[in-house]
Design a protein around this motif. Structure first.
Motif, mmCIF file in Angstrom:
data_model
loop_
_atom_site.group_PDB
_atom_site.id
_atom_site.type_symbol
_atom_site.label_atom_id
_atom_site.label_comp_id
_atom_site.label_asym_id
_atom_site.label_seq_id
_atom_site.Cartn_x
_atom_site.Cartn_y
_atom_site.Cartn_z
ATOM 1 N N SER A 105 1.067 -0.819 0.172
ATOM 2 C CA SER A 105 0.153 0.126 0.101
ATOM 3 C C SER A 105 0.912 1.238 0.207
ATOM 4 N N ALA A 106 2.388 0.859 -0.710
ATOM 5 C CA ALA A 106 3.469 2.883 -0.445
ATOM 6 C C ALA A 106 2.803 3.144 -1.533
ATOM 7 N N LEU A 107 3.043 4.899 -0.910
ATOM 8 C CA LEU A 107 2.160 5.850 -1.475
ATOM 9 C C LEU A 107 4.461 6.452 -1.997
ATOM 10 N N LYS A 108 5.070 6.272 -2.905
ATOM 11 C CA LYS A 108 6.257 6.805 -3.258
ATOM 12 C C LYS A 108 6.524 6.118 -4.705
ATOM 13 N N GLN A 109 7.605 6.532 -5.716
ATOM 14 C CA GLN A 109 7.789 6.540 -6.677
ATOM 15 C C GLN A 109 9.439 6.043 -6.518
ATOM 16 N N TYR A 110 9.796 5.332 -7.768
ATOM 17 C CA TYR A 110 10.677 4.076 -7.475
ATOM 18 C C TYR A 110 11.526 4.150 -8.401
ATOM 19 N N SER A 111 13.061 4.562 -8.035
ATOM 20 C CA SER A 111 14.075 4.587 -9.818
ATOM 21 C C SER A 111 14.578 2.659 -9.065
ATOM 22 N N ILE A 112 15.177 3.166 -10.590
ATOM 23 C CA ILE A 112 15.762 1.837 -10.695
ATOM 24 C C ILE A 112 17.254 2.126 -10.840
ATOM 25 N N VAL A 113 18.089 1.611 -10.730
ATOM 26 C CA VAL A 113 19.485 1.379 -10.950
ATOM 27 C C VAL A 113 19.874 0.636 -12.827
ATOM 28 N N ARG A 114 20.070 0.848 -13.987
ATOM 29 C CA ARG A 114 20.066 0.859 -15.136
ATOM 30 C C ARG A 114 21.874 1.085 -15.713
ATOM 31 N N LYS A 115 22.198 -0.356 -15.827
ATOM 32 C CA LYS A 115 23.541 -0.925 -16.094
ATOM 33 C C LYS A 115 23.509 -1.037 -17.748
ATOM 34 N N ILE A 116 24.640 0.152 -18.933
ATOM 35 C CA ILE A 116 24.401 0.278 -19.726
ATOM 36 C C ILE A 116 25.359 -0.668 -20.708
ATOM 37 N N HIS A 117 24.892 -1.417 -22.101
ATOM 38 C CA HIS A 117 25.620 -2.226 -23.078
ATOM 39 C C HIS A 117 25.915 -1.521 -23.920
ATOM 40 N N ALA A 118 26.617 -0.836 -24.266
ATOM 41 C CA ALA A 118 26.511 -0.816 -25.558
ATOM 42 C C ALA A 118 27.967 -0.986 -26.763
ATOM 43 N N PHE A 119 27.904 -0.622 -27.568
ATOM 44 C CA PHE A 119 28.962 -1.968 -28.722
ATOM 45 C C PHE A 119 29.330 -2.368 -28.243
ATOM 46 N N GLY A 120 29.008 -3.785 -27.582
ATOM 47 C CA GLY A 120 29.271 -4.666 -27.017
ATOM 48 C C GLY A 120 30.679 -4.542 -25.938
ATOM 49 N N PHE A 121 30.248 -3.517 -24.843
ATOM 50 C CA PHE A 121 30.869 -3.338 -23.861
ATOM 51 C C PHE A 121 30.157 -2.885 -22.238
ATOM 52 N N GLU A 122 29.762 -3.899 -21.389
ATOM 53 C CA GLU A 122 29.677 -2.755 -20.239
ATOM 54 C C GLU A 122 30.241 -1.452 -19.857
ATOM 55 N N TYR A 123 29.584 -0.910 -19.632
ATOM 56 C CA TYR A 123 30.288 0.764 -19.177
ATOM 57 C C TYR A 123 30.661 0.760 -17.775
ATOM 58 N N LYS A 124 31.755 1.150 -17.131
ATOM 59 C CA LYS A 124 31.112 1.384 -15.931
ATOM 60 C C LYS A 124 31.592 2.373 -15.143
ATOM 61 N N HIS A 125 32.200 3.967 -16.146
ATOM 62 C CA HIS A 125 31.993 4.838 -16.081
ATOM 63 C C HIS A 125 32.161 6.008 -17.160
ATOM 64 N N GLY A 126 32.362 6.912 -17.199
ATOM 65 C CA GLY A 126 31.619 7.666 -18.272
ATOM 66 C C GLY A 126 30.067 8.298 -18.821
ATOM 67 N N ILE A 127 30.154 8.625 -19.734
ATOM 68 C CA ILE A 127 28.689 8.787 -20.153
ATOM 69 C C ILE A 127 27.752 7.740 -20.073
ATOM 70 N N PHE A 128 28.685 7.016 -20.796
ATOM 71 C CA PHE A 128 27.348 5.623 -20.325
ATOM 72 C C PHE A 128 27.456 4.632 -18.540
ATOM 73 N N LYS A 129 27.703 5.482 -18.211
ATOM 74 C CA LYS A 129 28.294 4.667 -16.770
ATOM 75 C C LYS A 129 27.202 4.316 -16.157
ATOM 76 N N PRO A 130 26.597 3.432 -14.904
ATOM 77 C CA PRO A 130 25.746 3.008 -14.847
ATOM 78 C C PRO A 130 24.283 4.473 -14.074
#
Length: 252
Positions: A105-130
């Motif tokens: 019965s919560a009344l909140k909005q929820y965020s989610i961490v998103r891990k980005i994969h681009a060009f065959g690489f999983e980014y950890k930093h930079g503009i494509f960081k999580p």
């Protein structure tokens, strides 16, 4: 935990036949109410989605991502709404967290961490960081704004869900280039209409700062060559935005 029967998952699509089956099946782990907002696919997106028992509605594309997201409210009567892109997947921990919230019965909005994969690489930093994106809301509490890089407006307290989204974005340089051209045009037109103006010198300054922010401030250099070229990508993207805005200004 059982699926949530008071939750709609909304997915925006146009020509997503390579992703649509996987994303609908992934979303179906949390609810059977999957709503596809299609903007005119010419491939098998709609056919495949309907074969997976998703509901498909059409809204003509008018260069407004927020309007596409807001259109979903006309087609759901569920208490909760969750937005998922066609190239995103919920992991196991997030699936359970979403069902838990929807069955509470919560009344909140929820965020989610998103891990980005681009060009065959999983980014950890930079503009494509999580990154962290707001995606789950009580349905009557949120509206979206901005035509591109849209954001939700919701007054409820924020909380981050456990787990994360795997975001399988650009497969190729051409895909990035096509999307960058489309997004920067929408951004320039929208901001020109709002009265924003620029100069050629400002275009260059914004572009240089875009590279510095991505490569140094956001530690893109830690990702090696991938961090270097993604930082250049961001610099080019930023310059394109402002050059297009400048062009509109010159045309009057």
């Amino acid at each position: 935990m059982d699926k949530a029967d008071n939750l709609t998952v909304v997915i925006l699509t146009k020509n997503e036949e390579k992703n649509i089956v996987d994303v609908v099946r992934n979303a179906s782990r949390v609810t059977d109410d999957i709503l596809i907002i299609d903007s005119g696919s010419t491939d098998k997106t709609v056919e495949l989605a309907e074969q997976e028992n998703a509901k498909v509605v059409y809204r003509a594309w008018d260069n407004d991502f927020a309007a596409q997201r807001n259109f979903a409210f006309e087609h759901t009567d569920k208490e909760w709404i969750l937005y998922l892109d066609a190239d995103e997947r919920l992991n196991d921990e997030l699936v359970e967290a979403i069902k838990s919230v929807a069955n509470s019965s919560a009344l909140k909005q929820y965020s989610i961490v998103r891990k980005i994969h681009a060009f065959g690489f999983e980014y950890k930093h930079g503009i494509f960081k999580p990154d962290e994106v707001l995606r789950m809301f009580p349905t009557n509490s949120v509206k979206w704004e901005h035509k591109v890089h849209e954001r939700p407006i919701c007054a409820l307290p924020k909380e981050r869900l456990a787990g994360f989204i795997e975001h399988y974005t650009y497969d190729s340089w051409q895909q990035w280039w096509d999307k960058a051209g489309h997004y920067t045009s929408i951004w320039a037109q929208d901001n020109y209409a709002k009265g924003k103006r620029t100069t050629l010198a400002a275009c260059l300054v914004h572009s240089i700062y875009g590279f510095i922010r991505a490569y140094f401030i956001q530690l893109g250099f830690v990702d090696g060559w991938s961090g270097l070229y993604s930082s250049f990508q961001h610099s080019i993207y930023t310059m394109m935005k402002y050059l297009k805005l400048y062009e509109l200004e010159q045309r009057g």
